[in-house]
Design an enzyme around this catalytic site. Structure first.
Site, mmCIF file in Angstrom:
data_model
loop_
_atom_site.group_PDB
_atom_site.id
_atom_site.type_symbol
_atom_site.label_atom_id
_atom_site.label_comp_id
_atom_site.label_asym_id
_atom_site.label_seq_id
_atom_site.Cartn_x
_atom_site.Cartn_y
_atom_site.Cartn_z
ATOM 1 N N ASP A 2 -43.656 10.663 21.754
ATOM 2 C CA ASP A 2 -43.656 9.222 21.585
ATOM 3 C C ASP A 2 -44.834 8.570 22.307
ATOM 4 O OD1 ASP A 2 -42.535 7.096 20.397
ATOM 5 O OD2 ASP A 2 -40.761 6.991 21.675
ATOM 6 N N TRP A 7 -50.700 4.014 22.493
ATOM 7 C CA TRP A 7 -51.971 4.566 22.976
ATOM 8 C C TRP A 7 -53.126 3.984 22.155
ATOM 9 C CZ3 TRP A 7 -56.041 7.310 20.982
ATOM 10 C CH2 TRP A 7 -56.847 8.027 21.875
ATOM 11 N N HIS A 19 -52.016 8.843 16.340
ATOM 12 C CA HIS A 19 -51.414 10.077 15.823
ATOM 13 C C HIS A 19 -52.451 11.223 15.827
ATOM 14 C CE1 HIS A 19 -47.808 7.945 14.974
ATOM 15 N NE2 HIS A 19 -48.286 7.247 13.956
ATOM 16 N N GLU A 49 -35.560 9.199 10.080
ATOM 17 C CA GLU A 49 -35.658 7.727 10.080
ATOM 18 C C GLU A 49 -37.105 7.243 10.002
ATOM 19 O OE1 GLU A 49 -33.744 9.480 12.378
ATOM 20 O OE2 GLU A 49 -31.908 9.086 11.239
ATOM 21 N N LEU A 113 -45.720 33.048 20.769
ATOM 22 C CA LEU A 113 -44.975 31.777 20.792
ATOM 23 C C LEU A 113 -44.412 31.435 19.412
ATOM 24 C CD1 LEU A 113 -44.357 28.945 22.187
ATOM 25 C CD2 LEU A 113 -46.556 28.218 21.259
ATOM 26 N N ARG A 176 -34.010 8.133 25.219
ATOM 27 C CA ARG A 176 -33.071 8.371 24.117
ATOM 28 C C ARG A 176 -33.363 9.740 23.535
ATOM 29 N NH1 ARG A 176 -34.790 2.968 22.429
ATOM 30 N NH2 ARG A 176 -36.493 3.824 21.202
HETATM 31 C C1 FPP Z 1 -44.130 8.751 17.655
HETATM 32 O O1 FPP Z 1 -45.006 7.839 18.319
HETATM 33 C C2 FPP Z 1 -44.903 9.741 16.910
HETATM 34 C C3 FPP Z 1 -44.727 10.084 15.603
HETATM 35 C C4 FPP Z 1 -43.692 9.488 14.742
HETATM 36 C C5 FPP Z 1 -45.608 11.052 14.945
HETATM 37 C C6 FPP Z 1 -45.906 12.290 15.740
HETATM 38 C C7 FPP Z 1 -46.940 13.028 15.045
HETATM 39 C C8 FPP Z 1 -47.970 13.649 15.632
HETATM 40 C C9 FPP Z 1 -48.182 13.740 17.091
HETATM 41 C C10 FPP Z 1 -48.954 14.261 14.717
HETATM 42 C C11 FPP Z 1 -49.146 15.705 14.846
HETATM 43 C C12 FPP Z 1 -48.033 16.605 14.646
HETATM 44 C C13 FPP Z 1 -48.198 17.874 14.203
HETATM 45 C C14 FPP Z 1 -47.097 18.833 14.398
HETATM 46 C C15 FPP Z 1 -49.432 18.332 13.536
HETATM 47 P P1 FPP Z 1 -44.972 6.326 17.890
HETATM 48 O O2 FPP Z 1 -45.844 6.145 16.698
HETATM 49 O O3 FPP Z 1 -43.557 5.893 17.687
HETATM 50 O O4 FPP Z 1 -45.594 5.600 19.114
HETATM 51 P P2 FPP Z 1 -45.189 4.159 19.690
HETATM 52 O O5 FPP Z 1 -43.790 4.292 20.212
HETATM 53 O O6 FPP Z 1 -46.196 3.941 20.759
HETATM 54 O O7 FPP Z 1 -45.308 3.184 18.560
#
Ligand code: FPP
Length: 232
Positions: A2, A7, A19, A49, A113, A176
Site C-alpha cells: 500500500d 508516493w 505503481h 475490490e 523462492l 487492516r
Molecule cells: C496499493 O497502493 C497498490 C496496488 C493496488 C497495486 C500494487 C501493484 C504493484 C506494486 C505493481 C507491481 C506488482 C507486481 C506483482 C508486478 P495504492 O494505490 O492503494 O496506494 P495509496 O493507498 O497511496 O493510494
C-alpha cells in the site's frame, strides 16, 4: 503493497508512476527473500475490490502486470524462483492470462523462492470457492457433512500445499487485512508500517524481520508451555 498512489502524489506524479515504483520495490523484496532463503513470498497485487478503481488506473495496472511479467520472467527463472498466481483470473485479458500461464509453466520446476502473486484475489472469494466445491462433493455424496473439518476446508483453499504465512507486512499506514488471505492469517504475526510501498527496501524488510523475531508464537498455548517445549 500500500502507498503507491500517495508516493506518486507527494511527487506531483500520476498514480501509475507510484505503481511503477512499486514494481521496483517488488524486485528488491524478491531479492531480499531469495538472499535470506525465505521460502515463500506472497504479494497482494490486485484485490477483488480493486476493480472499483477508476477505469484508467485499472487498465494501466493491467498493462503494468503484463509488461513486468514479460520483462522479469526470464530472470526469475534463471534465479530459481517459482512463480505462482492465485485469484480469479477470468476477468483478465486472454493475453494476460496466457502470460500468467506461461510464467507458471516456465518456472514450475524451480526449487528456490516461491513467489506467489495474488491478483483479483480476495480472502472471501477464496473461502466461497472452497465452500462451493465442497458443496458439490456433498451434493453428489462423495463427502458427508460430518467429514467437513478445518483440515478438509483448508485442502480446498488456495496455497493448501504451502505453510501458512509467518509474517504479514502491510505498508502505507493502514491497519487492516483488507480481504487478504483470511483463512491463512489465523496465526500470522501482523506487521504494520507507515512506510509507503515504493520506499520499502532491504532496511525496512530487515526491521520487519527483527520485529518478527521478538514475537513469541503460542498458537493457543501458554508462554510457559512454549518455553518448556523450546527448552526441550
Ligand atoms: C496499493 O497502493 C497498490 C496496488 C493496488 C497495486 C500494487 C501493484 C504493484 C506494486 C505493481 C507491481 C506488482 C507486481 C506483482 C508486478 P495504492 O494505490 O492503494 O496506494 P495509496 O493507498 O497511496 O493510494
Amino acid at each position: 503493497m500500500d502507498g503507491n498512489g500517495r508516493w506518486a502524489r507527494k511527487r506531483g506524479l500520476p498514480r501509475i508512476a507510484g505503481h511503477s515504483a512499486g514494481v521496483e520495490a517488488v524486485r528488491r523484496a524478491v531479492e531480499v527473500c531469495a538472499r535470506k532463503g525465505i521460502e515463500v513470498l506472497t504479494l497482494f497485487a490486485f484485490s477483488s475490490e480493486n476493480w472499483r478503481r477508476p477505469k484508467q488506473e485499472v487498465g494501466l495496472l493491467m498493462e503494468l502486470f503484463m509488461t513486468s511479467l514479460q520483462q522479469e520472467v526470464q530472470e526469475l527463472r534463471d534465479n530459481g524462483v517459482r512463480l505462482r498466481f492465485i485469484g480469479d483470473r477470468h476477468a483478465f485479458s486472454a493475453q494476460l492470462q496466457d502470460s500468467i500461464d506461461a510464467a507458471q509453466r516456465l518456472t514450475a520446476a524451480n526449487q528456490g523462492l516461491t513467489l506467489v502473486v495474488a491478483v483479483d484475489y480476495g480472502g472471501r472469494w477464496d473461502i466461497t470457492e472452497a465452500i462451493r466445491k465442497i458443496a458439490r462433493h456433498v451434493a453428489c455424496g462423495d463427502v458427508v457433512p460430518e467429514e467437513i473439518t478445518p483440515e478438509l476446508v483448508r485442502s480446498y483453499i488456495s496455497l493448501n500445499d504451502l505453510p501458512d504465512p509467518d509474517l504479514f507486512i502491510r505498508t502505507g499506514g493502514e491497519r487492516r487485512i483488507s480481504n487478504y488471505l483470511l483463512w491463512h492469517l489465523a496465526y500470522t504475526e501482523l506487521y504494520f508500517t507507515e512506510c509507503l510501498w515504493p520506499d520499502f527496501g532491504p532496511q525496512q524488510f530487515e526491521a520487519s524481520l527483527a520485529w518478527f523475531c521478538t514475537r513469541q508464537r503460542r498458537f493457543g498455548q501458554t508462554s510457559e508451555q512454549v518455553e518448556q517445549s523450546e527448552g526441550a
